[in-house]
Write a protein that holds these residues in place. Structure first.
Motif, mmCIF file in Angstrom:
data_model
loop_
_atom_site.group_PDB
_atom_site.id
_atom_site.type_symbol
_atom_site.label_atom_id
_atom_site.label_comp_id
_atom_site.label_asym_id
_atom_site.label_seq_id
_atom_site.Cartn_x
_atom_site.Cartn_y
_atom_site.Cartn_z
ATOM 1 N N SER A 1 -7.190 5.839 -5.775
ATOM 2 C CA SER A 1 -7.352 7.247 -6.136
ATOM 3 C C SER A 1 -7.631 7.302 -7.505
ATOM 4 C CB SER A 1 -5.712 8.062 -6.272
ATOM 5 O OG SER A 1 -4.900 7.493 -7.262
ATOM 6 N N SER A 44 0.776 -0.983 -0.026
ATOM 7 C CA SER A 44 0.046 0.104 -0.012
ATOM 8 C C SER A 44 0.891 1.299 -0.010
ATOM 9 C CB SER A 44 -1.132 0.059 1.314
ATOM 10 O OG SER A 44 -0.427 -0.027 2.432
ATOM 11 N N ARG A 45 2.027 1.266 0.840
ATOM 12 C CA ARG A 45 3.101 2.357 0.833
ATOM 13 C C ARG A 45 3.323 2.625 -0.537
ATOM 14 N NH1 ARG A 45 4.823 1.500 5.075
ATOM 15 N NH2 ARG A 45 6.338 -0.019 4.517
ATOM 16 N N GLU A 50 0.735 4.151 -2.876
ATOM 17 C CA GLU A 50 0.651 5.455 -2.298
ATOM 18 C C GLU A 50 1.611 6.205 -2.912
ATOM 19 O OE1 GLU A 50 -0.532 8.149 1.774
ATOM 20 O OE2 GLU A 50 1.257 6.352 1.873
ATOM 21 N N LEU A 98 -8.119 2.324 3.084
ATOM 22 C CA LEU A 98 -7.363 2.681 1.894
ATOM 23 C C LEU A 98 -8.594 2.676 0.954
ATOM 24 C CD1 LEU A 98 -5.102 -0.650 2.335
ATOM 25 C CD2 LEU A 98 -4.595 1.690 2.896
ATOM 26 N N GLU A 140 -4.770 6.093 -1.929
ATOM 27 C CA GLU A 140 -5.164 7.150 -0.617
ATOM 28 C C GLU A 140 -5.089 6.389 0.615
ATOM 29 O OE1 GLU A 140 -8.484 9.480 -1.821
ATOM 30 O OE2 GLU A 140 -7.473 10.205 -3.526
ATOM 31 N N ILE A 141 -4.777 6.889 1.509
ATOM 32 C CA ILE A 141 -4.626 6.150 2.899
ATOM 33 C C ILE A 141 -5.041 7.104 3.962
ATOM 34 C CG2 ILE A 141 -3.346 5.192 4.905
ATOM 35 C CD1 ILE A 141 -1.322 4.239 2.525
#
Length: 114
Positions: free
Chosen positions: A76, A49-50, A53, A73, A59-60
């Motif tokens: 976008s 996820s990082r 992102e 989560l 988007e977090i």
């Protein structure tokens, strides 16, 4: 809106593709739900996820429910577009494999001269 078939190597890691496929039909999804549905560890979901992102595809949002911290989560808009483009590219690749003399190459967009 037409989707442009385009390879996005960032989705070629299984957990990232699974994560994005899960999120593409949803708004915000809780981290634990993502983890459980894609069958990955907390650290794997966090790492992927990082990466997504940082690419601008995910988007977090962090917050809490009661006293417990939570992370949500979502894809976008550019992540949704990139995922659709990658899936379209994969579909073109599949068609090229199924009928190699009839389909345009998903890589070059031209028919195979062979």
């Amino acid at each position: 809106m037409d989707t442009v078939a385009e390879r996005h190597p960032i989705f070629e890691t299984g957990p990232r593709l699974a994560l994005c496929a899960l999120l593409q039909g949803a708004d915000w999804v809780e981290f634990a739900t993502v983890r459980d549905l894609i069958g990955a560890s907390d650290s794997a979901v966090s790492k992927h996820s990082r990466t997504l992102e940082e690419a601008g595809y995910l988007e977090i949002r962090k917050g809490s429910v009661g006293r417990r911290p939570r992370t949500w989560l979502r894809l976008s808009p550019s992540g949704r577009t990139a995922l659709r483009g990658h899936l379209s590219w994969l579909t073109g690749l599949r068609h090229a494999i199924d009928s190699p003399g009839d389909a345009a190459s998903p890589v070059t967009g031209t028919a195979d001269p062979g």
